[in-house]
Design a protein around this motif. Structure first.
Motif, short mmCIF file in Angstrom:
data_model
loop_
_atom_site.label_atom_id
_atom_site.label_comp_id
_atom_site.label_asym_id
_atom_site.label_seq_id
_atom_site.Cartn_x
_atom_site.Cartn_y
_atom_site.Cartn_z
N UNK A 87 35.17 34.02 28.14
CA UNK A 87 34.53 34.23 29.44
C UNK A 87 35.23 35.38 30.16
N UNK A 88 34.51 36.00 31.10
CA UNK A 88 35.04 37.14 31.84
C UNK A 88 34.80 36.91 33.33
N UNK A 89 35.87 36.96 34.12
CA UNK A 89 35.80 36.87 35.57
C UNK A 89 36.19 38.22 36.17
N UNK A 90 35.58 38.55 37.31
CA UNK A 90 35.89 39.83 37.95
C UNK A 90 35.93 39.67 39.46
N UNK A 91 36.93 40.28 40.08
CA UNK A 91 37.05 40.29 41.53
C UNK A 91 37.46 41.69 41.98
N UNK A 92 36.46 42.57 42.22
CA UNK A 92 36.80 43.93 42.67
C UNK A 92 37.45 43.91 44.06
N UNK A 93 38.28 44.89 44.31
CA UNK A 93 38.93 45.02 45.61
C UNK A 93 37.93 45.59 46.61
N UNK A 94 37.57 44.79 47.61
CA UNK A 94 36.62 45.24 48.63
C UNK A 94 37.27 45.32 50.00
N UNK A 146 39.21 36.20 30.32
CA UNK A 146 39.59 37.50 30.87
C UNK A 146 39.35 37.54 32.36
N UNK A 147 40.32 38.09 33.07
CA UNK A 147 40.19 38.28 34.53
C UNK A 147 40.41 39.76 34.84
N UNK A 148 39.48 40.35 35.57
CA UNK A 148 39.60 41.73 36.03
C UNK A 148 39.66 41.71 37.55
N UNK A 149 40.64 42.39 38.11
CA UNK A 149 40.74 42.41 39.57
C UNK A 149 41.23 43.75 40.09
#
Length: 213
Positions: A29-36, A204-207
């Motif tokens: 699985x892939x999680x993503x939290x862009x910097x806003x 996977x975590x993308x941040x």
């Protein structure tokens, strides 16, 4: 890819949202939290590689830890150069498999993360490789020394005994020391090949400064 700030800027009082689930399959699985909020040119990529039977025996647990340490040793030069450029790399064993994290300036995170994954996977075919053999020897010596000096402090003994009783995957340091002395680079290669070839679940975590697309 970088995620540019909106033209009007971000509302500093806005609360951060939870990570979005981008993909979920039987293999990961892939999680993503862009910097806003801050729009700093930095980010983080974290992977957890879960493998069946990673801690099924004391030998498998030891080989998992040695694989992570040998991988880090092989990447020592590159990770040092990366640190000078504002990037950090960590790879370590867990009771479920391995965990890997790359953080820093986001425009080079992907290259470093891929390089680390390729190095770990390459151990499966490098049992007779001289470079791996030398790295394994150094890591094994340091690991044996750490086990030999473990739990000498009185304050360490109580939590150690507690974990020994409660955690099935927590092995006695004396048993680990005896087992690790017989391990070889060829066994390490066989373990990595068997572990990754038997299927893995990758979370996977993308941040940070990343684009979910």
């Amino acid at each position: 890819p970088l995620s540019p700030p909106p033209a009007g800027g971000a509302d500093p009082s806005s609360k951060p949202s939870p990570p979005s689930l981008l993909e979920s399959t039987q293999s990961g699985c892939v999680f993503c939290l862009p910097d806003s909020r801050f729009f700093a040119p930095k980010g983080v990529v974290a992977l957890e590689i879960g493998t069946p039977g990673a801690s099924a025996s004391i030998e498998r647990r030891l080989l998992g830890e040695l694989a992570a340490k040998v991988c880090a040793e092989l990447l020592n030069e590159e990770s040092y150069s990366a640190s000078l450029g504002g990037l950090g790399l960590e790879i370590f064993a867990t009771p479920r498999g391995w965990a890997l994290q790359v953080d820093g300036f986001s425009h080079k995170m992907a290259q470093l993360g891929v390089r680390a994954c390729e190095t770990l996977a390459s151990l499966a075919t490098r049992g007779d490789d001289a470079e791996v053999g030398e790295a394994f020897s150094r890591v094994l010596q340091q690991y044996e020394l750490g086990l030999s000096n473990a739990c000498f402090k009185v304050g360490d003994r109580a939590p150690y005994e507690r974990r020994r009783v409660l955690e099935a995957s927590f092995f006695h340091y004396d048993d680990m020391l005896r087992a690790v002395r017989g391990l070889t680079p060829q066994q390490l290669a066989g373990f990595v090949a068997d572990t990754l070839g038997g299927g893995a679940y990758i979370s996977t975590y993308l941040g940070g400064n990343v684009d979910a697309a």
